[in-house]
Write an enzyme that holds these catalytic residues in place. Structure first.
Site, PDB file in Angstrom:
ATOM      1  N   ASN A   1       0.871  -1.178   0.000  1.00 52.93           N
ATOM      2  CA  ASN A   1       0.000   0.000   0.000  1.00 52.93           C
ATOM      3  C   ASN A   1       0.910   1.231   0.000  1.00 52.93           C
ATOM      4  O   ASN A   1       1.498   1.557   1.023  1.00 52.93           O
ATOM      5  CB  ASN A   1      -0.892  -0.034   1.251  1.00 52.93           C
ATOM      6  N   TRP A   2       1.001   1.869  -1.142  1.00 55.45           N
ATOM      7  CA  TRP A   2       1.931   3.006  -1.274  1.00 55.45           C
ATOM      8  C   TRP A   2       1.350   4.296  -0.684  1.00 55.45           C
ATOM      9  O   TRP A   2       2.011   5.334  -0.686  1.00 55.45           O
ATOM     10  CB  TRP A   2       2.305   3.222  -2.746  1.00 55.45           C
ATOM     11  N   LYS A   3       0.127   4.233  -0.207  1.00 57.43           N
ATOM     12  CA  LYS A   3      -0.538   5.391   0.411  1.00 57.43           C
ATOM     13  C   LYS A   3      -0.354   6.656  -0.443  1.00 57.43           C
ATOM     14  O   LYS A   3      -0.309   6.556  -1.663  1.00 57.43           O
ATOM     15  CB  LYS A   3      -0.002   5.609   1.831  1.00 57.43           C
TER      16      LYS A   3
ATOM     17  N   HIS B   1      -9.633   0.758   4.563  1.00 53.80           N
ATOM     18  CA  HIS B   1      -8.385   0.930   5.312  1.00 53.80           C
ATOM     19  C   HIS B   1      -8.657   1.832   6.524  1.00 53.80           C
ATOM     20  O   HIS B   1      -9.458   2.765   6.442  1.00 53.80           O
ATOM     21  CB  HIS B   1      -7.321   1.554   4.397  1.00 53.80           C
TER      22      HIS B   1
ATOM     23  N   GLU C   1      -7.098   4.222   7.718  1.00 54.21           N
ATOM     24  CA  GLU C   1      -6.897   5.659   7.476  1.00 54.21           C
ATOM     25  C   GLU C   1      -8.126   6.262   6.796  1.00 54.21           C
ATOM     26  O   GLU C   1      -8.450   7.431   7.007  1.00 54.21           O
ATOM     27  CB  GLU C   1      -5.616   5.869   6.649  1.00 54.21           C
TER      28      GLU C   1
ATOM     29  N   GLU D   1      -5.639  -5.437  10.266  1.00 53.30           N
ATOM     30  CA  GLU D   1      -4.655  -4.390  10.507  1.00 53.30           C
ATOM     31  C   GLU D   1      -4.956  -3.692  11.832  1.00 53.30           C
ATOM     32  O   GLU D   1      -5.791  -2.763  11.870  1.00 53.30           O
ATOM     33  CB  GLU D   1      -4.700  -3.366   9.380  1.00 53.30           C
TER      34      GLU D   1
ATOM     35  N   GLY E   1       2.051   2.035  10.798  1.00 52.24           N
ATOM     36  CA  GLY E   1       2.948   3.182  10.687  1.00 52.24           C
ATOM     37  C   GLY E   1       3.586   3.582  12.009  1.00 52.24           C
ATOM     38  O   GLY E   1       4.173   4.665  12.118  1.00 52.24           O
TER      39      GLY E   1
ATOM     40  N   SER F   1       3.160  -2.379  10.306  1.00 57.43           N
ATOM     41  CA  SER F   1       4.616  -2.350  10.477  1.00 57.43           C
ATOM     42  C   SER F   1       5.294  -3.675  10.110  1.00 57.43           C
ATOM     43  O   SER F   1       6.216  -4.119  10.795  1.00 57.43           O
ATOM     44  CB  SER F   1       4.978  -1.936  11.911  1.00 57.43           C
TER      45      SER F   1
ATOM     46  N   GLY G   1       2.707  -1.241   4.354  1.00 57.51           N
ATOM     47  CA  GLY G   1       2.700   0.189   4.050  1.00 57.51           C
ATOM     48  C   GLY G   1       4.117   0.696   3.858  1.00 57.51           C
ATOM     49  O   GLY G   1       4.714   0.558   2.787  1.00 57.51           O
ATOM     50  N   GLY G   2       4.686   1.268   4.911  1.00 62.71           N
ATOM     51  CA  GLY G   2       6.003   1.911   4.837  1.00 62.71           C
ATOM     52  C   GLY G   2       7.071   1.090   4.127  1.00 62.71           C
ATOM     53  O   GLY G   2       7.795   1.605   3.269  1.00 62.71           O
TER      54      GLY G   2
HETATM   55  C1  PEP Z   1      -0.854  -0.092   5.792  1.00 59.05           C
HETATM   56  O1  PEP Z   1      -0.758   0.961   5.229  1.00 59.05           O
HETATM   57  O2  PEP Z   1      -1.796  -0.838   5.520  1.00 59.05           O
HETATM   58  C2  PEP Z   1       0.163  -0.465   6.773  1.00 59.05           C
HETATM   59  C3  PEP Z   1       0.033  -1.625   7.385  1.00 59.05           C
HETATM   60  O3  PEP Z   1       1.206   0.421   6.990  1.00 59.05           O
HETATM   61  P1  PEP Z   1       2.595   0.125   7.731  1.00 59.05           P
HETATM   62  O4  PEP Z   1       3.133  -1.166   7.151  1.00 59.05           O
HETATM   63  O5  PEP Z   1       3.448   1.301   7.417  1.00 59.05           O
HETATM   64  O6  PEP Z   1       2.306  -0.021   9.188  1.00 59.05           O
END
Ligand code: PEP
Length: 257
Positions: free
Chosen positions: A9-11, A97, A99, A169, A175, A215, A236-237
């Protein structure tokens, strides 16, 4: 047997050129490895979808979007629909998601409409569920997860459920650098699978893939993937860099269940 699925997920990151560069880097790195045991999905911002689709053309890496709107077209300024995502080359779409729930007011009802729109247009929904820290600390994790699942799946048939993916999640792990332990993830993944069994029966429960997200890094993917009900990761990150994402995919592909 559930095929492992790792999605990035490049957000809200990467311009078109940066997205092309990242997709090309991943394509090169993953080409050297054998990742046929894993479904790999990249989810860039809307503006980069077509260009990334071109980079991924004739590879086994799939394209996904980060959201959609449930109407196909109309006077809905700023939205993007399922047929438009298909047109841009998507096969997957992330829905609900945390967010989006947190910053854009998405409710279970909206999530449910989006899932239906995705399935209607043969996009695989990656349905996100997860509790926040307060909810976990108040021992409400299962209650929240059950609410997200029941709300998301209203009037979704078993046949459609078989075409969907769930991502657990925990919001407190997204994050933040805090990952759920393998045990914490497994506990909730098993709860979700048991819930699917109650709603849809054994075939759906044993077939639907449940990803963990929060994470995920090369350092913790093996522990997470070692758990029986963890079928992949939503990253994500660590999906924003060639080294870390390709390493996650390769390590995940080496875990034999
Ligand atoms: C996500 O964006 O779905 C996520 C899990 O982010 P991160 O891996 O950065 O925690």
């Amino acid at each position: 047997m559930r095929k492992t699925i790792i999605a990035g997920n490049w957000k809200l990151y990467k311009t078109i050129n940066e997205a092309i560069e990242l997709a090309n880097g991943l394509k090169r790195e993953l080409f050297k490895a054998n990742f046929s045991a894993v479904d790999v999905v990249l989810c860039p911002v809307f503006t980069a979808l077509s260009e990334v689709a071109e980079v991924l053309n004739e590879t086994d890496i799939q394209l996904g979007a980060q959201d959609l709107y449930w109407q196909d077209e109309g006077a809905f300024t700023g939205e993007v629909s399922a047929p438009m995502l298909k047109d841009a080359g998507c096969r997957y779409v992330i829905i609900g998601h945390s967010e989006r729930r947190q910053f854009f007011g998405e409710t279970n009802e909206m999530v449910n409409k989006k899932i239906k729109a995705a399935l209607k247009h043969e996009l695989t929904p990656i349905i996100c569920v997860g509790e926040n820290l307060q909810e976990r600390e108040a021992n409400n994790t299962f209650k929240v997860i059950e609410g997200h699942i029941q709300g998301a799946l209203v009037d979704i048939s078993a046949k459609d459920m078989l075409k969907s993916v769930i991502a657990y999640e925990p919001v407190w792990a997204i994050g933040t650098g805090k990952t759920a332990t393998g045990e914490q993830a497994q506990e909730v993944h098993k709860f979700i699978r048991d819930l699917l069994r109650k709603i849809y029966g054994e075939e759906v429960a044993s077939s639907v893939r449940i990803q963990y997200g929060g994470s995920v890094k090369p350092e913790n993917i093996v522990e997470l993937m070692g758990k029986p009900d963890v079928d992949g990761a939503l990253v994500g990150g660590a999906s924003l860099k060639v080294d870390s994402f390709s390493s996650i995919v390769i390590k995940a592909s080496e875990v034999v269940k």
